[in-house]
Design a protein around this motif. Structure first.
Motif, mmCIF file in Angstrom:
data_model
loop_
_atom_site.group_PDB
_atom_site.id
_atom_site.type_symbol
_atom_site.label_atom_id
_atom_site.label_comp_id
_atom_site.label_asym_id
_atom_site.label_seq_id
_atom_site.Cartn_x
_atom_site.Cartn_y
_atom_site.Cartn_z
ATOM 1 N N VAL A 78 0.831 -1.200 0.000
ATOM 2 C CA VAL A 78 0.000 0.000 0.000
ATOM 3 C C VAL A 78 0.868 1.253 0.000
ATOM 4 O O VAL A 78 0.578 2.226 -0.716
ATOM 5 C CB VAL A 78 -0.941 -0.022 1.221
ATOM 6 N N VAL A 79 1.946 1.242 0.784
ATOM 7 C CA VAL A 79 2.858 2.392 0.812
ATOM 8 C C VAL A 79 3.486 2.605 -0.568
ATOM 9 O O VAL A 79 3.642 3.741 -1.031
ATOM 10 C CB VAL A 79 3.945 2.191 1.891
ATOM 11 N N ARG A 80 3.858 1.508 -1.218
ATOM 12 C CA ARG A 80 4.438 1.620 -2.565
ATOM 13 C C ARG A 80 3.423 2.230 -3.530
ATOM 14 O O ARG A 80 3.756 3.108 -4.327
ATOM 15 C CB ARG A 80 4.878 0.250 -3.065
ATOM 16 N N ASN A 81 2.170 1.774 -3.460
ATOM 17 C CA ASN A 81 1.136 2.357 -4.310
ATOM 18 C C ASN A 81 0.959 3.848 -4.037
ATOM 19 O O ASN A 81 0.792 4.648 -4.966
ATOM 20 C CB ASN A 81 -0.199 1.637 -4.081
ATOM 21 N N ALA A 257 -4.725 5.984 2.228
ATOM 22 C CA ALA A 257 -5.969 6.559 2.752
ATOM 23 C C ALA A 257 -7.130 5.580 2.604
ATOM 24 O O ALA A 257 -7.951 5.419 3.520
ATOM 25 C CB ALA A 257 -6.286 7.870 2.037
ATOM 26 N N PHE A 258 -7.207 4.909 1.457
ATOM 27 C CA PHE A 258 -8.290 3.948 1.249
ATOM 28 C C PHE A 258 -8.076 2.699 2.093
ATOM 29 O O PHE A 258 -9.048 2.093 2.578
ATOM 30 C CB PHE A 258 -8.375 3.564 -0.228
ATOM 31 N N TYR A 259 -6.830 2.306 2.317
ATOM 32 C CA TYR A 259 -6.525 1.144 3.158
ATOM 33 C C TYR A 259 -6.940 1.405 4.605
ATOM 34 O O TYR A 259 -7.460 0.512 5.285
ATOM 35 C CB TYR A 259 -5.032 0.847 3.078
ATOM 36 N N ILE A 260 -6.724 2.630 5.072
ATOM 37 C CA ILE A 260 -7.170 3.004 6.416
ATOM 38 C C ILE A 260 -8.689 2.904 6.514
ATOM 39 O O ILE A 260 -9.237 2.402 7.505
ATOM 40 C CB ILE A 260 -6.687 4.423 6.767
ATOM 41 N N TYR A 261 -9.371 3.384 5.488
ATOM 42 C CA TYR A 261 -10.840 3.277 5.456
ATOM 43 C C TYR A 261 -11.280 1.816 5.515
ATOM 44 O O TYR A 261 -12.213 1.467 6.252
ATOM 45 C CB TYR A 261 -11.373 3.951 4.193
ATOM 46 N N GLN A 262 -10.624 0.954 4.750
ATOM 47 C CA GLN A 262 -10.977 -0.466 4.765
ATOM 48 C C GLN A 262 -10.827 -1.066 6.155
ATOM 49 O O GLN A 262 -11.736 -1.761 6.647
ATOM 50 C CB GLN A 262 -10.089 -1.231 3.781
ATOM 51 N N GLN A 263 -9.692 -0.798 6.789
ATOM 52 C CA GLN A 263 -9.439 -1.389 8.097
ATOM 53 C C GLN A 263 -10.423 -0.873 9.146
ATOM 54 O O GLN A 263 -10.878 -1.626 10.009
ATOM 55 C CB GLN A 263 -8.000 -1.080 8.543
#
Length: 300
Positions: A78-81, A257-263
């Motif tokens: 995710v950080v790489r993206n 940002a979207f990964y945080i939303y998912q979690q």
């Protein structure tokens, strides 16, 4: 008489101090409620294992941070993206904004219309913008691919292929926000005295030399502000990802940002999501400090 005057001066000083605090109190209260308070709260949440769905919470210390940084391979993907997204968006946005500003800084017939056209996406709803582009970038039925087919070019399925999906999101985001940076550059260009350019022109400098040696250095403070704001904004992008790709395909556009939303709101792991948010805060702050230090080094 002297004691009375001293008491009067002391009372006046206290009154001025009180008035000063009253004037700044809205800002101070807003800072405490909307910035410092949530920052402290999210740090507390990050130190806990809190499932929002069940309501169970348990103090775990730095376990969430350790999991994200050393145990969860998805985090670094995710950080790489996010880095790819920022590295694609920031230079393209800044360069295009500068080009448009140089083209539209000086008055000519219809300049207001062109400025309005390029600035209009900024005030357009981000969700509506993303929805429109999602339909335009569909496979064979999308407007973009239909236009390419008319020109004899077979367009890809923009939002269903990992590499093309990231590029599509970056470009649509640039088009959405470039107008704001364009306005900032136009304001900076119009504040540069024309005497510098006229003097350089009399010395035989070409327009490119004037731009490279005079205009660009004078725009450096504005460029720093724009770069910092655009970098911060690139790490906060959520609406485009949510509406256009949902983090796919194959997690190719899954940014932080979207990964945080998912979690937090899909898996209901508020503690882990808070830890990720703290990590993103540190990353953005570090990038901002590095950019400011580099600018000061160049200025020195």
């Amino acid at each position: 008489m002297t004691d009375t005057a001293s008491v009067s001066r002391l009372s006046l000083r206290r009154r001025e101090t009180l008035e000063g605090w009253l004037f700044v109190s809205p800002t101070v209260i807003g800072f405490l409620i909307f910035f410092l308070g949530p920052l402290i709260a999210i740090f507390v949440y990050a130190m806990s294992d809190w499932n929002f769905l069940s309501g169970e919470a348990m103090f775990v210390g730095l376990a969430n941070f350790e999991d994200a940084l050393f145990q969860n391979p998805d985090f670094w993907h995710v950080v790489r993206n996010s880095a790819v997204f920022a590295l694609g968006l920031v230079p393209l946005n800044v360069a295009l904004a500068l080009f448009l500003a140089v083209a539209l800084a000086r008055p000519f017939r219809g300049v207001i219309l062109f400025r309005t056209i390029f600035f209009a996406p900024v005030i357009t709803s981000a969700i509506a913008w993303a929805i429109v582009w999602r339909f335009m970038l569909q496979g064979e039925s999308g407007a973009v691919n239909q236009l390419l087919a008319y020109l004899g070019i077979a367009g890809p399925n923009w939002l269903r292929e990992p590499n093309w999906a990231m590029a599509a999101v970056i470009v649509t985001r640039v088009i959405k926000m470039v107008g704001l940076n364009m306005i900032l550059y136009i304001a900076a260009l119009q504040s540069i005295p024309r005497d510098y350019e006229e003097a350089a022109g009399l010395e035989g400098a070409s327009r490119w030399q004037i731009f490279r040696m005079i205009t660009l250095p004078l725009l450096a403070p504005t460029t720093l502000v724009i770069t910092v704001l655009t970098t911060i904004g690139s790490f906060k992008v959520f609406d485009h990802i949510y509406q256009m790709t949902g983090g796919g395909p194959e997690n190719g556009t899954l940014v932080l940002a979207f990964y945080i939303y998912q979690q937090g709101f899909q898996f209901f792991d508020i503690g882990y999501a808070s830890a990720l948010a703290m990590i993103m805060f540190v990353i953005v702050m570090a990038l901002t400090i590095v950019q400011v230090l580099l600018r000061r080094k160049e200025a020195a």
